[in-house]
Design a protein around this motif. Structure first.
Motif, PDB file in Angstrom:
ATOM      1  N   LEU A 333       0.830  -1.207   0.000  1.00 52.94           N
ATOM      2  CA  LEU A 333       0.000   0.000   0.000  1.00 52.94           C
ATOM      3  C   LEU A 333       0.865   1.259   0.000  1.00 52.94           C
ATOM      4  CD1 LEU A 333      -2.736   1.431   0.254  1.00 52.94           C
ATOM      5  CD2 LEU A 333      -2.560   1.123   2.744  1.00 52.94           C
ATOM      6  N   ASP A 334       1.894   1.266   0.846  1.00 56.07           N
ATOM      7  CA  ASP A 334       2.784   2.431   0.889  1.00 56.07           C
ATOM      8  C   ASP A 334       3.454   2.661  -0.462  1.00 56.07           C
ATOM      9  OD1 ASP A 334       2.134   2.849   3.505  1.00 56.07           O
ATOM     10  OD2 ASP A 334       3.935   1.892   4.334  1.00 56.07           O
ATOM     11  N   ALA A 335       3.868   1.562  -1.117  1.00 59.39           N
ATOM     12  CA  ALA A 335       4.530   1.694  -2.419  1.00 59.39           C
ATOM     13  C   ALA A 335       3.572   2.263  -3.464  1.00 59.39           C
ATOM     14  CB  ALA A 335       5.061   0.334  -2.867  1.00 59.39           C
ATOM     15  N   GLN A 336       2.307   1.781  -3.469  1.00 57.27           N
ATOM     16  CA  GLN A 336       1.335   2.282  -4.440  1.00 57.27           C
ATOM     17  C   GLN A 336       0.980   3.742  -4.162  1.00 57.27           C
ATOM     18  OE1 GLN A 336       0.518   0.318  -7.075  1.00 57.27           O
ATOM     19  NE2 GLN A 336       1.998  -1.051  -6.097  1.00 57.27           N
ATOM     20  N   ALA A 337       0.788   4.058  -2.877  1.00 54.99           N
ATOM     21  CA  ALA A 337       0.459   5.447  -2.526  1.00 54.99           C
ATOM     22  C   ALA A 337       1.612   6.383  -2.871  1.00 54.99           C
ATOM     23  CB  ALA A 337       0.122   5.529  -1.036  1.00 54.99           C
ATOM     24  N   GLU A 338       2.837   5.928  -2.634  1.00 51.01           N
ATOM     25  CA  GLU A 338       4.001   6.743  -2.958  1.00 51.01           C
ATOM     26  C   GLU A 338       4.113   6.959  -4.462  1.00 51.01           C
ATOM     27  OE1 GLU A 338       7.340   9.037  -2.569  1.00 51.01           O
ATOM     28  OE2 GLU A 338       5.919   8.363  -1.027  1.00 51.01           O
ATOM     29  N   ALA A 339       3.795   5.913  -5.259  1.00 52.95           N
ATOM     30  CA  ALA A 339       3.849   6.056  -6.719  1.00 52.95           C
ATOM     31  C   ALA A 339       2.823   7.075  -7.201  1.00 52.95           C
ATOM     32  CB  ALA A 339       3.609   4.700  -7.378  1.00 52.95           C
ATOM     33  N   PHE A 340       1.583   7.010  -6.666  1.00 54.17           N
ATOM     34  CA  PHE A 340       0.556   7.970  -7.061  1.00 54.17           C
ATOM     35  C   PHE A 340       0.944   9.379  -6.636  1.00 54.17           C
ATOM     36  CE2 PHE A 340      -2.337   4.800  -8.463  1.00 54.17           C
ATOM     37  CZ  PHE A 340      -3.342   5.465  -9.155  1.00 54.17           C
ATOM     38  N   ALA A 341       1.446   9.523  -5.422  1.00 53.23           N
ATOM     39  CA  ALA A 341       1.832  10.855  -4.942  1.00 53.23           C
ATOM     40  C   ALA A 341       2.975  11.418  -5.780  1.00 53.23           C
ATOM     41  CB  ALA A 341       2.230  10.769  -3.472  1.00 53.23           C
ATOM     42  N   LYS A 342       3.918  10.575  -6.151  1.00 50.73           N
ATOM     43  CA  LYS A 342       5.042  11.023  -6.967  1.00 50.73           C
ATOM     44  C   LYS A 342       4.568  11.444  -8.355  1.00 50.73           C
ATOM     45  CE  LYS A 342       9.735   9.595  -8.148  1.00 50.73           C
ATOM     46  NZ  LYS A 342      10.719   8.483  -8.073  1.00 50.73           N
ATOM     47  N   ALA A 343       3.606  10.663  -8.912  1.00 51.21           N
ATOM     48  CA  ALA A 343       3.066  11.028 -10.226  1.00 51.21           C
ATOM     49  C   ALA A 343       2.360  12.381 -10.165  1.00 51.21           C
ATOM     50  CB  ALA A 343       2.113   9.936 -10.713  1.00 51.21           C
ATOM     51  N   ARG A 344       1.594  12.618  -9.079  1.00 47.88           N
ATOM     52  CA  ARG A 344       0.919  13.916  -8.947  1.00 47.88           C
ATOM     53  C   ARG A 344       1.925  15.046  -8.791  1.00 47.88           C
ATOM     54  NH1 ARG A 344      -2.843  10.943  -5.787  1.00 47.88           N
ATOM     55  NH2 ARG A 344      -1.774  11.581  -3.870  1.00 47.88           N
ATOM     56  N   ARG A 345       3.003  14.831  -8.078  1.00 46.30           N
ATOM     57  CA  ARG A 345       4.017  15.873  -7.928  1.00 46.30           C
ATOM     58  C   ARG A 345       4.681  16.186  -9.269  1.00 46.30           C
ATOM     59  NH1 ARG A 345       5.512  12.830  -3.371  1.00 46.30           N
ATOM     60  NH2 ARG A 345       7.433  12.130  -4.436  1.00 46.30           N
ATOM     61  N   GLU A 378       3.094   8.856 -16.050  1.00 50.97           N
ATOM     62  CA  GLU A 378       2.116   7.893 -16.544  1.00 50.97           C
ATOM     63  C   GLU A 378       2.533   6.460 -16.190  1.00 50.97           C
ATOM     64  OE1 GLU A 378      -1.371   6.671 -18.034  1.00 50.97           O
ATOM     65  OE2 GLU A 378      -0.710   8.757 -17.725  1.00 50.97           O
ATOM     66  N   LEU A 379       3.853   6.197 -16.261  1.00 55.44           N
ATOM     67  CA  LEU A 379       4.355   4.871 -15.900  1.00 55.44           C
ATOM     68  C   LEU A 379       4.106   4.571 -14.425  1.00 55.44           C
ATOM     69  CD1 LEU A 379       5.914   2.322 -16.689  1.00 55.44           C
ATOM     70  CD2 LEU A 379       8.033   3.539 -16.132  1.00 55.44           C
ATOM     71  N   LEU A 380       4.302   5.573 -13.561  1.00 54.34           N
ATOM     72  CA  LEU A 380       4.036   5.380 -12.131  1.00 54.34           C
ATOM     73  C   LEU A 380       2.568   5.069 -11.884  1.00 54.34           C
ATOM     74  CD1 LEU A 380       6.205   8.242 -10.573  1.00 54.34           C
ATOM     75  CD2 LEU A 380       6.652   5.788 -10.473  1.00 54.34           C
TER      76      LEU A 380
END
Length: 412
Positions: A333-345, A378-380
Protein backbone atom coordinates in the motif's frame (compact mmCIF):
# COMPACT_ATOMS: atom_id res chain seq x y z
CA UNK A 1 0.35 -22.53 49.79
CA UNK A 2 1.45 -21.22 53.22
CA UNK A 3 -1.31 -19.61 55.28
CA UNK A 4 -0.49 -16.24 56.87
CA UNK A 5 -2.58 -15.24 59.87
CA UNK A 6 -2.49 -12.82 62.75
CA UNK A 7 -2.91 -13.90 66.35
CA UNK A 8 -6.37 -12.35 66.42
CA UNK A 9 -7.49 -14.27 63.29
CA UNK A 10 -6.26 -17.61 64.62
CA UNK A 11 -7.81 -16.88 68.02
CA UNK A 12 -11.22 -16.29 66.42
CA UNK A 13 -10.88 -19.47 64.33
CA UNK A 14 -10.07 -21.84 67.21
CA UNK A 15 -12.82 -20.43 69.42
CA UNK A 16 -15.42 -20.60 66.63
CA UNK A 17 -15.07 -24.34 65.88
CA UNK A 18 -13.10 -27.35 67.17
CA UNK A 19 -9.33 -27.26 66.70
CA UNK A 20 -9.37 -30.57 64.82
CA UNK A 21 -11.47 -28.96 62.09
CA UNK A 22 -9.35 -25.80 62.02
CA UNK A 23 -6.19 -27.92 61.81
CA UNK A 24 -7.63 -29.94 58.92
CA UNK A 25 -8.45 -26.72 57.04
CA UNK A 26 -4.88 -25.49 57.55
CA UNK A 27 -3.38 -28.83 56.48
CA UNK A 28 -1.74 -29.67 59.83
CA UNK A 29 -2.51 -31.86 62.84
CA UNK A 30 -4.32 -30.63 65.93
CA UNK A 31 -1.14 -31.28 67.96
CA UNK A 32 0.80 -28.96 65.64
CA UNK A 33 -1.95 -26.35 65.96
CA UNK A 34 -1.72 -26.51 69.78
CA UNK A 35 2.04 -25.96 69.57
CA UNK A 36 1.54 -22.94 67.31
CA UNK A 37 -0.95 -21.47 69.78
CA UNK A 38 1.51 -21.97 72.65
CA UNK A 39 4.35 -20.42 70.66
CA UNK A 40 2.32 -17.32 69.76
CA UNK A 41 0.66 -16.99 73.18
CA UNK A 42 -2.87 -17.66 71.97
CA UNK A 43 -5.25 -19.12 74.59
CA UNK A 44 -6.78 -22.33 73.22
CA UNK A 45 -9.89 -24.27 74.31
CA UNK A 46 -9.17 -26.94 76.90
CA UNK A 47 -10.05 -30.60 76.50
CA UNK A 48 -13.81 -31.12 76.72
CA UNK A 49 -14.69 -27.49 75.93
CA UNK A 50 -16.77 -28.29 72.85
CA UNK A 51 -18.50 -31.17 74.64
CA UNK A 52 -19.65 -28.70 77.28
CA UNK A 53 -20.83 -26.30 74.58
CA UNK A 54 -22.79 -29.11 72.90
CA UNK A 55 -24.36 -30.04 76.24
CA UNK A 56 -25.40 -26.44 76.87
CA UNK A 57 -23.15 -26.02 79.90
CA UNK A 58 -21.64 -22.59 80.59
CA UNK A 59 -18.10 -22.24 79.30
CA UNK A 60 -15.76 -19.33 79.76
CA UNK A 61 -13.76 -17.89 76.88
CA UNK A 62 -10.48 -16.21 77.92
CA UNK A 63 -9.77 -12.66 76.81
CA UNK A 64 -7.46 -12.03 73.89
CA UNK A 65 -4.38 -10.01 74.83
CA UNK A 66 -2.35 -8.08 72.26
CA UNK A 67 1.44 -8.35 72.09
CA UNK A 68 3.97 -5.74 71.04
CA UNK A 69 6.31 -8.14 69.23
CA UNK A 70 5.39 -8.19 65.49
CA UNK A 71 7.14 -11.56 65.03
CA UNK A 72 4.82 -13.12 67.59
CA UNK A 73 1.74 -11.50 66.05
CA UNK A 74 2.49 -12.84 62.54
CA UNK A 75 1.83 -16.56 62.02
CA UNK A 76 2.90 -18.51 58.93
CA UNK A 77 1.58 -22.07 58.64
CA UNK A 78 3.19 -24.14 55.89
CA UNK A 79 0.74 -27.00 56.10
CA UNK A 80 1.19 -30.53 54.82
CA UNK A 81 2.07 -31.21 51.16
CA UNK A 82 -0.94 -33.54 51.03
CA UNK A 83 -3.25 -30.54 51.46
CA UNK A 84 -2.41 -29.49 47.89
CA UNK A 85 -3.14 -32.90 46.37
CA UNK A 86 -5.68 -33.05 43.52
CA UNK A 87 -9.25 -34.02 44.51
CA UNK A 88 -8.99 -37.43 42.83
CA UNK A 89 -5.89 -38.29 44.90
CA UNK A 90 -7.61 -37.21 48.12
CA UNK A 91 -10.58 -39.38 47.14
CA UNK A 92 -8.25 -42.34 46.52
CA UNK A 93 -6.63 -41.84 49.95
CA UNK A 94 -10.02 -41.68 51.65
CA UNK A 95 -11.21 -44.81 49.82
CA UNK A 96 -8.02 -46.70 50.71
CA UNK A 97 -8.44 -45.73 54.36
CA UNK A 98 -12.09 -46.82 54.35
CA UNK A 99 -11.22 -50.14 52.70
CA UNK A 100 -8.48 -50.71 55.28
CA UNK A 101 -10.89 -50.03 58.15
CA UNK A 102 -13.43 -52.42 56.67
CA UNK A 103 -10.83 -55.15 56.31
CA UNK A 104 -9.83 -54.67 59.95
CA UNK A 105 -13.35 -55.58 61.12
CA UNK A 106 -13.79 -58.42 58.61
CA UNK A 107 -12.45 -61.93 59.27
CA UNK A 108 -8.93 -62.32 57.86
CA UNK A 109 -8.60 -63.74 54.38
CA UNK A 110 -7.23 -67.26 54.15
CA UNK A 111 -3.57 -67.33 53.25
CA UNK A 112 -3.10 -70.37 51.02
CA UNK A 113 0.38 -71.75 50.73
CA UNK A 114 1.01 -70.96 47.08
CA UNK A 115 4.75 -71.54 47.20
CA UNK A 116 4.32 -75.00 45.71
CA UNK A 117 2.44 -73.84 42.62
CA UNK A 118 3.23 -70.16 41.99
CA UNK A 119 6.23 -69.83 39.66
CA UNK A 120 7.43 -66.55 41.22
CA UNK A 121 7.59 -68.04 44.69
CA UNK A 122 9.23 -71.25 43.48
CA UNK A 123 11.88 -69.28 41.61
CA UNK A 124 12.36 -66.89 44.54
CA UNK A 125 12.95 -69.78 46.94
CA UNK A 126 15.58 -71.24 44.61
CA UNK A 127 17.29 -67.88 44.14
CA UNK A 128 17.42 -67.20 47.88
CA UNK A 129 18.87 -70.62 48.54
CA UNK A 130 21.56 -70.29 45.86
CA UNK A 131 22.32 -66.58 46.29
CA UNK A 132 25.76 -65.50 47.44
CA UNK A 133 26.09 -63.19 50.41
CA UNK A 134 27.93 -59.96 49.65
CA UNK A 135 30.74 -58.45 51.73
CA UNK A 136 28.16 -56.32 53.57
CA UNK A 137 26.17 -59.41 54.61
CA UNK A 138 23.26 -58.89 52.20
CA UNK A 139 21.67 -60.96 49.46
CA UNK A 140 20.60 -58.82 46.50
CA UNK A 141 17.98 -59.99 44.01
CA UNK A 142 16.80 -57.80 41.14
CA UNK A 143 15.73 -60.26 38.47
CA UNK A 144 12.94 -58.94 36.24
CA UNK A 145 10.68 -61.88 37.17
CA UNK A 146 11.28 -61.63 40.94
CA UNK A 147 10.71 -59.09 43.67
CA UNK A 148 13.52 -56.61 44.28
CA UNK A 149 15.00 -57.78 47.58
CA UNK A 150 17.99 -56.73 49.71
CA UNK A 151 18.07 -58.88 52.86
CA UNK A 152 20.35 -60.97 55.02
CA UNK A 153 20.12 -64.79 54.83
CA UNK A 154 18.35 -64.83 58.22
CA UNK A 155 15.33 -63.02 56.70
CA UNK A 156 14.92 -65.37 53.73
CA UNK A 157 11.89 -67.20 55.16
CA UNK A 158 10.21 -63.89 56.03
CA UNK A 159 10.83 -62.60 52.50
CA UNK A 160 9.14 -65.69 51.06
CA UNK A 161 6.14 -65.22 53.35
CA UNK A 162 5.87 -61.54 52.40
CA UNK A 163 6.09 -62.37 48.68
CA UNK A 164 3.37 -65.00 49.10
CA UNK A 165 1.08 -62.54 50.86
CA UNK A 166 1.72 -59.84 48.26
CA UNK A 167 0.79 -62.18 45.43
CA UNK A 168 -2.28 -63.49 47.29
CA UNK A 169 -3.67 -60.14 48.45
CA UNK A 170 -2.87 -58.02 45.38
CA UNK A 171 -6.03 -59.07 43.45
CA UNK A 172 -8.22 -58.15 46.44
CA UNK A 173 -7.13 -54.52 46.00
CA UNK A 174 -7.32 -54.47 42.19
CA UNK A 175 -3.54 -54.76 41.90
CA UNK A 176 -1.20 -57.12 40.09
CA UNK A 177 2.51 -57.60 39.47
CA UNK A 178 4.34 -57.41 36.15
CA UNK A 179 7.92 -58.13 35.14
CA UNK A 180 10.21 -55.13 34.69
CA UNK A 181 13.95 -54.41 34.71
CA UNK A 182 15.10 -54.34 38.32
CA UNK A 183 12.31 -56.53 39.68
CA UNK A 184 8.55 -57.04 39.67
CA UNK A 185 6.49 -53.86 39.71
CA UNK A 186 3.12 -53.25 41.31
CA UNK A 187 0.41 -52.27 38.82
CA UNK A 188 -2.55 -50.29 40.16
CA UNK A 189 -4.98 -48.44 37.92
CA UNK A 190 -2.69 -49.27 34.96
CA UNK A 191 0.23 -47.46 36.60
CA UNK A 192 3.44 -49.42 37.27
CA UNK A 193 5.11 -48.70 40.61
CA UNK A 194 8.47 -50.00 41.81
CA UNK A 195 8.38 -52.08 44.98
CA UNK A 196 11.41 -53.20 46.98
CA UNK A 197 11.88 -55.13 50.21
CA UNK A 198 14.98 -53.87 52.01
CA UNK A 199 16.43 -54.90 55.36
CA UNK A 200 17.60 -52.03 57.52
CA UNK A 201 21.02 -51.80 59.19
CA UNK A 202 22.47 -50.80 62.53
CA UNK A 203 25.52 -48.57 62.69
CA UNK A 204 28.13 -50.17 64.97
CA UNK A 205 31.80 -49.37 65.59
CA UNK A 206 34.08 -51.27 63.25
CA UNK A 207 36.44 -53.83 64.78
CA UNK A 208 39.62 -53.90 62.70
CA UNK A 209 40.48 -57.31 61.31
CA UNK A 210 43.90 -58.91 61.63
CA UNK A 211 44.56 -58.29 57.93
CA UNK A 212 43.69 -54.58 58.32
CA UNK A 213 45.94 -54.23 61.37
CA UNK A 214 48.80 -56.02 59.60
CA UNK A 215 48.51 -53.71 56.59
CA UNK A 216 48.38 -50.66 58.87
CA UNK A 217 51.46 -51.75 60.87
CA UNK A 218 53.35 -52.41 57.65
CA UNK A 219 52.50 -48.94 56.35
CA UNK A 220 53.53 -47.27 59.64
CA UNK A 221 56.86 -49.13 59.65
CA UNK A 222 57.51 -48.04 56.07
CA UNK A 223 56.67 -44.44 56.96
CA UNK A 224 59.09 -44.47 59.93
CA UNK A 225 61.81 -45.88 57.68
CA UNK A 226 61.30 -43.09 55.14
CA UNK A 227 61.25 -40.51 57.91
CA UNK A 228 64.59 -41.72 59.30
CA UNK A 229 66.14 -41.52 55.84
CA UNK A 230 64.76 -38.03 55.31
CA UNK A 231 62.65 -39.15 52.36
CA UNK A 232 59.37 -37.52 51.43
CA UNK A 233 56.24 -39.35 52.59
CA UNK A 234 52.47 -38.82 52.50
CA UNK A 235 49.31 -40.37 53.90
CA UNK A 236 47.70 -40.92 50.50
CA UNK A 237 48.58 -44.63 50.49
CA UNK A 238 47.62 -45.25 54.11
CA UNK A 239 45.34 -48.32 54.38
CA UNK A 240 41.74 -47.28 54.93
CA UNK A 241 40.14 -48.84 57.98
CA UNK A 242 36.38 -48.19 58.26
CA UNK A 243 35.14 -46.40 61.36
CA UNK A 244 31.67 -47.94 61.25
CA UNK A 245 30.06 -51.17 60.14
CA UNK A 246 26.47 -51.37 58.92
CA UNK A 247 25.02 -54.63 60.20
CA UNK A 248 21.64 -56.09 59.12
CA UNK A 249 19.20 -55.79 62.01
CA UNK A 250 16.21 -57.83 60.81
CA UNK A 251 13.95 -54.78 60.34
CA UNK A 252 12.32 -55.10 56.92
CA UNK A 253 10.95 -52.12 55.02
CA UNK A 254 8.88 -51.73 51.86
CA UNK A 255 9.98 -48.96 49.51
CA UNK A 256 7.43 -47.85 46.91
CA UNK A 257 8.00 -45.65 43.87
CA UNK A 258 11.68 -44.88 44.43
CA UNK A 259 12.77 -41.34 43.71
CA UNK A 260 12.35 -37.81 45.03
CA UNK A 261 8.75 -36.82 45.67
CA UNK A 262 7.18 -33.75 47.27
CA UNK A 263 3.51 -34.72 47.47
CA UNK A 264 3.65 -35.94 51.08
CA UNK A 265 2.36 -39.44 50.25
CA UNK A 266 3.76 -42.31 52.26
CA UNK A 267 6.09 -44.53 50.27
CA UNK A 268 7.99 -46.39 52.98
CA UNK A 269 6.64 -48.99 55.40
CA UNK A 270 9.00 -50.48 57.98
CA UNK A 271 8.75 -52.78 60.98
CA UNK A 272 7.56 -51.10 64.15
CA UNK A 273 6.99 -52.24 67.72
CA UNK A 274 3.31 -52.74 66.97
CA UNK A 275 3.42 -54.09 63.44
CA UNK A 276 5.74 -56.28 61.40
CA UNK A 277 6.36 -55.98 57.68
CA UNK A 278 4.43 -59.23 57.15
CA UNK A 279 1.31 -57.52 58.52
CA UNK A 280 1.64 -54.37 56.38
CA UNK A 281 0.70 -55.90 53.03
CA UNK A 282 -2.73 -54.24 52.98
CA UNK A 283 -1.19 -50.87 53.83
CA UNK A 284 1.45 -51.25 51.11
CA UNK A 285 -1.09 -52.19 48.44
CA UNK A 286 -3.42 -49.37 49.49
CA UNK A 287 -0.50 -46.93 49.31
CA UNK A 288 0.26 -48.24 45.82
CA UNK A 289 -3.29 -47.40 44.73
CA UNK A 290 -2.99 -43.88 46.14
CA UNK A 291 0.38 -43.37 44.44
CA UNK A 292 -1.15 -44.59 41.17
CA UNK A 293 -3.98 -42.07 41.52
CA UNK A 294 -1.45 -39.31 42.24
CA UNK A 295 0.60 -40.30 39.21
CA UNK A 296 -2.49 -40.32 36.98
CA UNK A 297 -3.42 -36.87 38.26
CA UNK A 298 0.13 -35.68 37.61
CA UNK A 299 0.08 -37.10 34.08
CA UNK A 300 -3.28 -35.44 33.43
CA UNK A 301 -1.91 -32.12 34.71
CA UNK A 302 1.22 -32.49 32.58
CA UNK A 303 -0.94 -33.26 29.53
CA UNK A 304 -3.10 -30.22 30.28
CA UNK A 305 -0.03 -27.99 30.61
CA UNK A 306 1.46 -29.42 27.43
CA UNK A 307 -1.78 -28.80 25.56
CA UNK A 308 -1.96 -25.27 26.97
CA UNK A 309 1.66 -24.62 25.94
CA UNK A 310 1.00 -25.96 22.44
CA UNK A 311 -2.11 -23.80 22.17
CA UNK A 312 -0.17 -20.76 23.34
CA UNK A 313 2.57 -21.50 20.79
CA UNK A 314 -0.08 -21.88 18.09
CA UNK A 315 -1.59 -18.52 19.06
CA UNK A 316 1.83 -16.89 18.94
CA UNK A 317 2.52 -18.37 15.49
CA UNK A 318 -0.90 -17.23 14.27
CA UNK A 319 -0.34 -13.73 15.65
CA UNK A 320 3.08 -13.59 13.96
CA UNK A 321 1.58 -14.81 10.66
CA UNK A 322 -1.10 -12.13 10.80
CA UNK A 323 1.48 -9.49 11.70
CA UNK A 324 3.72 -10.40 8.74
CA UNK A 325 0.73 -10.54 6.37
CA UNK A 326 -0.44 -7.13 7.54
CA UNK A 327 3.10 -5.78 7.22
CA UNK A 328 3.33 -6.97 3.59
CA UNK A 329 -0.03 -5.41 2.77
CA UNK A 330 1.12 -2.12 4.28
CA UNK A 331 4.40 -2.29 2.34
CA UNK A 332 2.50 -2.72 -0.94
CA UNK A 333 0.00 0.00 0.00
CA UNK A 334 2.78 2.43 0.89
CA UNK A 335 4.53 1.69 -2.42
CA UNK A 336 1.34 2.28 -4.44
CA UNK A 337 0.46 5.45 -2.53
CA UNK A 338 4.00 6.74 -2.96
CA UNK A 339 3.85 6.06 -6.72
CA UNK A 340 0.56 7.97 -7.06
CA UNK A 341 1.83 10.85 -4.94
CA UNK A 342 5.04 11.02 -6.97
CA UNK A 343 3.07 11.03 -10.23
CA UNK A 344 0.92 13.92 -8.95
CA UNK A 345 4.02 15.87 -7.93
CA UNK A 346 5.52 15.35 -11.38
CA UNK A 347 2.28 16.49 -13.06
CA UNK A 348 2.16 19.58 -10.84
CA UNK A 349 5.78 20.36 -11.62
CA UNK A 350 5.27 20.02 -15.39
CA UNK A 351 2.11 22.13 -15.29
CA UNK A 352 3.75 24.93 -13.29
CA UNK A 353 6.91 24.79 -15.39
CA UNK A 354 5.05 25.10 -18.69
CA UNK A 355 2.80 27.84 -17.33
CA UNK A 356 5.87 29.90 -16.51
CA UNK A 357 8.02 29.26 -19.56
CA UNK A 358 5.77 27.83 -22.27
CA UNK A 359 6.46 24.63 -24.12
CA UNK A 360 7.25 26.22 -27.50
CA UNK A 361 9.84 28.55 -26.01
CA UNK A 362 11.80 25.77 -24.33
CA UNK A 363 15.07 24.46 -25.74
CA UNK A 364 14.93 21.07 -27.36
CA UNK A 365 16.55 19.31 -24.39
CA UNK A 366 14.05 20.87 -21.96
CA UNK A 367 11.10 19.86 -24.14
CA UNK A 368 12.46 16.31 -24.25
CA UNK A 369 12.86 16.34 -20.45
CA UNK A 370 9.26 17.54 -19.98
CA UNK A 371 8.00 14.80 -22.31
CA UNK A 372 10.01 12.20 -20.40
CA UNK A 373 8.61 13.50 -17.07
CA UNK A 374 5.05 13.14 -18.39
CA UNK A 375 5.80 9.59 -19.52
CA UNK A 376 7.39 8.73 -16.17
CA UNK A 377 4.32 10.00 -14.30
CA UNK A 378 2.12 7.89 -16.54
CA UNK A 379 4.36 4.87 -15.90
CA UNK A 380 4.04 5.38 -12.13
CA UNK A 381 0.25 5.50 -12.44
CA UNK A 382 0.30 2.40 -14.64
CA UNK A 383 2.19 0.45 -11.94
CA UNK A 384 -0.81 0.93 -9.64
CA UNK A 385 -3.37 0.04 -12.29
CA UNK A 386 -5.95 -2.61 -11.32
CA UNK A 387 -4.29 -5.13 -13.65
CA UNK A 388 -0.78 -4.70 -12.21
CA UNK A 389 -1.96 -4.38 -8.58
CA UNK A 390 -4.31 -7.36 -8.91
CA UNK A 391 -1.49 -9.48 -10.35
CA UNK A 392 0.75 -8.70 -7.34
CA UNK A 393 -2.05 -9.37 -4.87
CA UNK A 394 -2.95 -12.66 -6.53
CA UNK A 395 0.68 -13.79 -6.87
CA UNK A 396 1.23 -13.58 -3.11
CA UNK A 397 -2.43 -14.11 -2.06
CA UNK A 398 -2.14 -11.01 0.10
CA UNK A 399 -5.88 -10.54 0.47
CA UNK A 400 -6.44 -14.13 1.66
CA UNK A 401 -6.55 -14.01 5.48
CA UNK A 402 -5.27 -17.59 5.66
CA UNK A 403 -2.11 -16.84 3.65
CA UNK A 404 1.21 -17.73 5.28
CA UNK A 405 3.97 -15.52 3.90
CA UNK A 406 7.58 -15.16 5.00
CA UNK A 407 8.93 -11.85 6.24
CA UNK A 408 11.72 -12.07 3.61
CA UNK A 409 9.31 -12.19 0.63
CA UNK A 410 9.38 -9.10 -1.63
CA UNK A 411 5.82 -8.17 -2.63
CA UNK A 412 6.67 -4.93 -4.45
Amino acid sequence: MPAELTRRELYEMIWARPMTKVAAELGISDVALHKICDKHRIPAPSRGYWAKVAAGKPSKRPLFRDVSDPLVDRIVIQGSPTAALPPEVKAARAKAKLDRERRNVMPPLPMPSSQDNHPVLVQLAKKLEAAKVGPDGFIRLSDSSLFSIVISPACGARALLIAERLITLAPTQACRFVSAPGGLQLVADEESITLSLVEQTDKVPHKPTEAEMTALRKWEADRERRQRRGNWFSDWDKPKVPVWDYVPNGILAFELDKGHHWDGLRRRFANSKRKRAEDMIDDVLAAGRVIAAARKARHAEEARRKQAAEEEARRRREAERRRVLEQKRIELLDAQAEAFAKARRIDAFVEDYLAKYGYSELPDSCRRFVDWARGHAELLRHQASPERLGAKLDAHQLMDDATEIGSWVDVL
